[in-house]
Design a protein around this motif. Structure first.
Motif, PDB file in Angstrom:
ATOM      1  N   ARG A  22      22.779  63.901 -19.626  1.00  0.00           N
ATOM      2  CA  ARG A  22      22.830  64.449 -20.974  1.00  0.00           C
ATOM      3  C   ARG A  22      21.424  64.742 -21.474  1.00  0.00           C
ATOM      4  NH1 ARG A  22      27.869  66.156 -22.881  1.00  0.00           N
ATOM      5  NH2 ARG A  22      29.440  64.780 -21.956  1.00  0.00           N
ATOM      6  N   SER A  23      21.222  65.951 -21.958  1.00  0.00           N
ATOM      7  CA  SER A  23      19.933  66.313 -22.530  1.00  0.00           C
ATOM      8  C   SER A  23      19.841  65.791 -23.967  1.00  0.00           C
ATOM      9  CB  SER A  23      19.746  67.824 -22.493  1.00  0.00           C
ATOM     10  OG  SER A  23      18.410  68.174 -22.809  1.00  0.00           O
ATOM     11  N   ALA A  24      18.710  66.037 -24.603  1.00  0.00           N
ATOM     12  CA  ALA A  24      18.464  65.496 -25.934  1.00  0.00           C
ATOM     13  C   ALA A  24      19.492  65.961 -26.961  1.00  0.00           C
ATOM     14  CB  ALA A  24      17.056  65.879 -26.391  1.00  0.00           C
ATOM     15  N   ASP A  25      20.010  67.181 -26.814  1.00  0.00           N
ATOM     16  CA  ASP A  25      20.991  67.696 -27.771  1.00  0.00           C
ATOM     17  C   ASP A  25      22.426  67.485 -27.315  1.00  0.00           C
ATOM     18  OD1 ASP A  25      21.133  69.505 -25.716  1.00  0.00           O
ATOM     19  OD2 ASP A  25      20.906  71.295 -26.959  1.00  0.00           O
ATOM     20  N   GLY A  26      22.618  66.718 -26.244  1.00  0.00           N
ATOM     21  CA  GLY A  26      23.959  66.386 -25.788  1.00  0.00           C
ATOM     22  C   GLY A  26      24.535  67.279 -24.716  1.00  0.00           C
ATOM     23  N   ILE A  27      23.849  68.373 -24.370  1.00  0.00           N
ATOM     24  CA  ILE A  27      24.342  69.266 -23.326  1.00  0.00           C
ATOM     25  C   ILE A  27      24.342  68.526 -21.988  1.00  0.00           C
ATOM     26  CG2 ILE A  27      23.822  71.347 -21.976  1.00  0.00           C
ATOM     27  CD1 ILE A  27      25.061  71.994 -24.635  1.00  0.00           C
ATOM     28  N   ARG A  28      25.450  68.660 -21.252  1.00  0.00           N
ATOM     29  CA  ARG A  28      25.590  67.987 -19.961  1.00  0.00           C
ATOM     30  C   ARG A  28      25.009  68.861 -18.860  1.00  0.00           C
ATOM     31  NH1 ARG A  28      28.521  68.807 -15.884  1.00  0.00           N
ATOM     32  NH2 ARG A  28      29.789  70.351 -17.016  1.00  0.00           N
ATOM     33  N   LEU A  29      24.162  68.272 -18.043  1.00  0.00           N
ATOM     34  CA  LEU A  29      23.512  68.975 -16.935  1.00  0.00           C
ATOM     35  C   LEU A  29      24.030  68.429 -15.607  1.00  0.00           C
ATOM     36  CD1 LEU A  29      19.858  68.797 -18.291  1.00  0.00           C
ATOM     37  CD2 LEU A  29      21.433  70.729 -18.509  1.00  0.00           C
ATOM     38  N   HIS A  30      24.353  69.341 -14.706  1.00  0.00           N
ATOM     39  CA  HIS A  30      24.786  68.963 -13.355  1.00  0.00           C
ATOM     40  C   HIS A  30      23.557  68.785 -12.480  1.00  0.00           C
ATOM     41  CE1 HIS A  30      27.029  68.914  -9.598  1.00  0.00           C
ATOM     42  NE2 HIS A  30      26.219  69.843  -9.141  1.00  0.00           N
ATOM     43  N   VAL A  31      23.460  67.622 -11.817  1.00  0.00           N
ATOM     44  CA  VAL A  31      22.302  67.295 -10.987  1.00  0.00           C
ATOM     45  C   VAL A  31      22.776  66.888  -9.601  1.00  0.00           C
ATOM     46  CG1 VAL A  31      20.266  65.817 -10.751  1.00  0.00           C
ATOM     47  CG2 VAL A  31      21.044  66.498 -13.033  1.00  0.00           C
ATOM     48  N   GLU A  32      22.096  67.392  -8.587  1.00  0.00           N
ATOM     49  CA  GLU A  32      22.400  67.046  -7.204  1.00  0.00           C
ATOM     50  C   GLU A  32      21.197  66.355  -6.573  1.00  0.00           C
ATOM     51  OE1 GLU A  32      25.184  71.040  -6.445  1.00  0.00           O
ATOM     52  OE2 GLU A  32      23.427  70.640  -5.176  1.00  0.00           O
ATOM     53  N   VAL A  33      21.491  65.373  -5.727  1.00  0.00           N
ATOM     54  CA  VAL A  33      20.443  64.688  -4.976  1.00  0.00           C
ATOM     55  C   VAL A  33      20.714  64.896  -3.490  1.00  0.00           C
ATOM     56  CG1 VAL A  33      19.278  62.502  -4.516  1.00  0.00           C
ATOM     57  CG2 VAL A  33      20.240  62.952  -6.798  1.00  0.00           C
ATOM     58  N   HIS A  34      19.722  65.387  -2.780  1.00  0.00           N
ATOM     59  CA  HIS A  34      19.821  65.659  -1.347  1.00  0.00           C
ATOM     60  C   HIS A  34      18.745  64.867  -0.604  1.00  0.00           C
ATOM     61  CE1 HIS A  34      22.445  69.258  -1.924  1.00  0.00           C
ATOM     62  NE2 HIS A  34      21.802  69.325  -3.078  1.00  0.00           N
ATOM     63  N   GLY A  35      18.859  64.844   0.706  1.00  0.00           N
ATOM     64  CA  GLY A  35      17.777  64.309   1.521  1.00  0.00           C
ATOM     65  C   GLY A  35      17.818  62.820   1.714  1.00  0.00           C
ATOM     66  N   GLN A  36      16.621  62.209   1.726  1.00  0.00           N
ATOM     67  CA  GLN A  36      16.436  60.831   2.160  1.00  0.00           C
ATOM     68  C   GLN A  36      16.310  59.865   0.974  1.00  0.00           C
ATOM     69  OE1 GLN A  36      16.625  60.457   5.527  1.00  0.00           O
ATOM     70  NE2 GLN A  36      16.944  62.666   5.467  1.00  0.00           N
ATOM     71  N   PRO A  37      17.283  58.990   0.763  1.00  0.00           N
ATOM     72  CA  PRO A  37      17.160  57.985  -0.299  1.00  0.00           C
ATOM     73  C   PRO A  37      15.918  57.131  -0.077  1.00  0.00           C
ATOM     74  CG  PRO A  37      19.408  58.075   0.547  1.00  0.00           C
ATOM     75  CD  PRO A  37      18.570  58.899   1.485  1.00  0.00           C
ATOM     76  N   GLY A  38      15.201  56.879  -1.134  1.00  0.00           N
ATOM     77  CA  GLY A  38      13.999  56.061  -1.037  1.00  0.00           C
ATOM     78  C   GLY A  38      12.746  56.809  -0.654  1.00  0.00           C
ATOM     79  N   ALA A  39      12.866  58.068  -0.237  1.00  0.00           N
ATOM     80  CA  ALA A  39      11.698  58.884   0.104  1.00  0.00           C
ATOM     81  C   ALA A  39      11.059  59.431  -1.173  1.00  0.00           C
ATOM     82  CB  ALA A  39      12.107  60.031   1.029  1.00  0.00           C
ATOM     83  N   PRO A  40       9.829  59.943  -1.088  1.00  0.00           N
ATOM     84  CA  PRO A  40       9.212  60.583  -2.252  1.00  0.00           C
ATOM     85  C   PRO A  40      10.104  61.706  -2.785  1.00  0.00           C
ATOM     86  CG  PRO A  40       7.598  60.269  -0.528  1.00  0.00           C
ATOM     87  CD  PRO A  40       8.925  59.929   0.079  1.00  0.00           C
ATOM     88  N   THR A  41      10.056  61.901  -4.091  1.00  0.00           N
ATOM     89  CA  THR A  41      10.989  62.815  -4.756  1.00  0.00           C
ATOM     90  C   THR A  41      10.360  64.172  -5.049  1.00  0.00           C
ATOM     91  OG1 THR A  41      12.178  60.970  -5.782  1.00  0.00           O
ATOM     92  CG2 THR A  41      12.453  63.125  -6.789  1.00  0.00           C
ATOM     93  N   VAL A  42      11.138  65.223  -4.777  1.00  0.00           N
ATOM     94  CA  VAL A  42      10.822  66.588  -5.175  1.00  0.00           C
ATOM     95  C   VAL A  42      11.935  67.049  -6.111  1.00  0.00           C
ATOM     96  CG1 VAL A  42      10.664  68.987  -4.409  1.00  0.00           C
ATOM     97  CG2 VAL A  42       9.527  67.179  -3.102  1.00  0.00           C
ATOM     98  N   VAL A  43      11.575  67.612  -7.259  1.00  0.00           N
ATOM     99  CA  VAL A  43      12.551  68.116  -8.224  1.00  0.00           C
ATOM    100  C   VAL A  43      12.455  69.635  -8.273  1.00  0.00           C
ATOM    101  CG1 VAL A  43      13.290  68.108 -10.637  1.00  0.00           C
ATOM    102  CG2 VAL A  43      12.466  65.996  -9.584  1.00  0.00           C
ATOM    103  N   LEU A  44      13.597  70.305  -8.149  1.00  0.00           N
ATOM    104  CA  LEU A  44      13.654  71.762  -8.099  1.00  0.00           C
ATOM    105  C   LEU A  44      14.370  72.305  -9.335  1.00  0.00           C
ATOM    106  CD1 LEU A  44      14.733  72.172  -4.353  1.00  0.00           C
ATOM    107  CD2 LEU A  44      12.405  72.177  -5.292  1.00  0.00           C
ATOM    108  N   SER A  45      13.739  73.254 -10.013  1.00  0.00           N
ATOM    109  CA  SER A  45      14.285  73.873 -11.221  1.00  0.00           C
ATOM    110  C   SER A  45      14.424  75.375 -10.985  1.00  0.00           C
ATOM    111  CB  SER A  45      13.356  73.596 -12.412  1.00  0.00           C
ATOM    112  OG  SER A  45      13.847  74.163 -13.599  1.00  0.00           O
ATOM    113  N   HIS A  46      15.654  75.871 -10.998  1.00  0.00           N
ATOM    114  CA  HIS A  46      15.914  77.272 -10.637  1.00  0.00           C
ATOM    115  C   HIS A  46      15.694  78.230 -11.808  1.00  0.00           C
ATOM    116  CE1 HIS A  46      19.682  77.798 -12.858  1.00  0.00           C
ATOM    117  NE2 HIS A  46      20.067  76.601 -12.432  1.00  0.00           N
ATOM    118  N   GLY A  47      15.847  79.506 -11.519  1.00  0.00           N
ATOM    119  CA  GLY A  47      15.576  80.545 -12.495  1.00  0.00           C
ATOM    120  C   GLY A  47      16.806  81.128 -13.159  1.00  0.00           C
ATOM    121  N   TRP A  48      16.549  82.123 -13.987  1.00  0.00           N
ATOM    122  CA  TRP A  48      17.564  82.837 -14.763  1.00  0.00           C
ATOM    123  C   TRP A  48      18.647  83.397 -13.845  1.00  0.00           C
ATOM    124  CZ3 TRP A  48      17.105  88.574 -15.957  1.00  0.00           C
ATOM    125  CH2 TRP A  48      18.042  88.991 -16.918  1.00  0.00           C
ATOM    126  N   THR A  49      19.896  83.179 -14.216  1.00  0.00           N
ATOM    127  CA  THR A  49      21.113  83.645 -13.528  1.00  0.00           C
ATOM    128  C   THR A  49      21.346  82.974 -12.178  1.00  0.00           C
ATOM    129  OG1 THR A  49      20.227  85.561 -12.286  1.00  0.00           O
ATOM    130  CG2 THR A  49      20.831  85.933 -14.611  1.00  0.00           C
TER     131      THR A  49
END
Length: 332
Positions: A22-49
């Motif tokens: 949930r974001s600050a205004d209550g909008i629900r965001l879908h989040v996926e986690v891939h790869g290796q649990p416990g490994a360093p984290t990379v966060v990917l933010s996609h573009g318009w459309t």
């Protein structure tokens, strides 16, 4: 139904975990986690459309050595569609990123955050926010820009020479509420011309078309209104984390002029990677090179969180791949 087969590298992967944030205004965001649990984290933010599906080929490159978090921007993919236009803003983008980082990056740890197009604008919009900075080790800004997007578009042919007319027509194109409908040969050709390099093969174009056509018309138009008046230059100047910039030389939506301006304004620029002949959809067009740049930043700036062998391997892979396929401008 499209007759073009989707290559396996563009098929979305099954995540190891799915979250609802949930974001600050209550909008629900879908989040996926891939790869290796416990490994360093990379966060990917996609573009318009786009959606998390856009990152599929990059996730394939990263998931053997990183924990990869990808989320759907509000209104896109499986995230909640905002109920009103006031919920579409650069502030909302920054708050969404902050919420995702707070949920997926444990306190005391940091991630490399990579954003494509509107995802890069998200990073810039969040510039200077302590809640984002404390969980960010480094950034990668990919095929994006901080302001004057309409003025710099090069979608229209050079025959339209009047700057005023070009801005007017580009704005009308950007703000169009025309439904895209099913993917057809005509729509694929138009999308390729506007968003991809001329050498993009049919499979890449098909992957892009399926993702873009899946975006609801109202969501596309409402975000276009935000992009049409975008100015996140103040946030760009407040980004303290080391930041690399990537752009394709054939990008019509955020041409290289934006990349050069961003490098000049960043507090800690870590180089500009130019991808020859590549259009706006660089993570789909050149996933190996884009992933290699993320590797490079992670190997350098997440070294404390990563085992030495993993960091060394990541750096070697990124250096070899990027050197063979692109032109890097080193920033002193």
């Amino acid at each position: 139904m499209s007759s073009v087969e989707l290559p396996v590298e563009y098929v979305p992967l099954v995540p190891v975990e799915e979250l609802s944030v949930r974001s600050a205004d209550g909008i629900r965001l879908h989040v996926e986690v891939h790869g290796q649990p416990g490994a360093p984290t990379v966060v990917l933010s996609h573009g318009w459309t786009c959606s998390t599906a856009f990152w599929a080929p990059v996730i394939r490159e990263l998931s053997d050595r990183y924990r990869v978090v990808a989320y759907d921007q509000r209104g896109h993919g499986h995230s909640e569609i905002p109920p009103s236009r006031v919920r579409y803003s650069t502030r909302a983008l920054a708050e969404d990123l902050a919420a995702v980082l707070a949920r997926t990056v444990p306190a005391g740890e940091r991630a490399v955050v990579a954003g494509h197009s509107m995802g890069g604008m998200t990073i810039m919009a969040a510039g200077g926010r302590p809640d984002v900075a404390e969980r960010t080790a480094a950034n990668v800004l990919i095929s994006t820009g901080p302001a004057e997007l309409v003025a710099e578009l090069t979608v229209l042919p050079e025959a339209v020479r009047s700057p005023g007319l070009r801005r007017f027509l580009h704005r009308r194109l950007l703000l169009s509420r025309m439904p895209l409908g099913p993917v057809t040969p005509v729509s694929r050709a138009a999308l390729k011309y506007a968003t991809m390099g001329p050498g993009s093969p049919a499979g890449q174009v098909e992957a892009t078309a399926r993702i873009v056509h899946a975006c609801p018309t109202a969501v596309r138009a409402n975000w276009a209104g935000v992009l049409g008046r975008l100015d996140v230059r103040a946030g760009l100047g407040r980004i303290a984390a080391p930041t690399a910039v990537v752009v394709g030389t054939a990008d019509r939506l955020t041409p290289p002029v934006h990349a050069h301006r961003m490098v000049a304004e960043l507090a800690d620029p870590q180089g500009l990677l130019l991808l020859p002949g590549v259009g706006h959809m660089s993570p789909l067009e050149r996933p190996v090179e884009v992933a290699a740049e993320i590797h490079r930043m992670a190997a350098t700036h997440l070294a404390a969180e990563a085992p030495a062998a993993v960091a060394a391997a990541a750096f070697a892979a990124s250096a070899a791949s990027a050197a063979s396929a692109a032109e890097r401008t080193t920033v002193a």
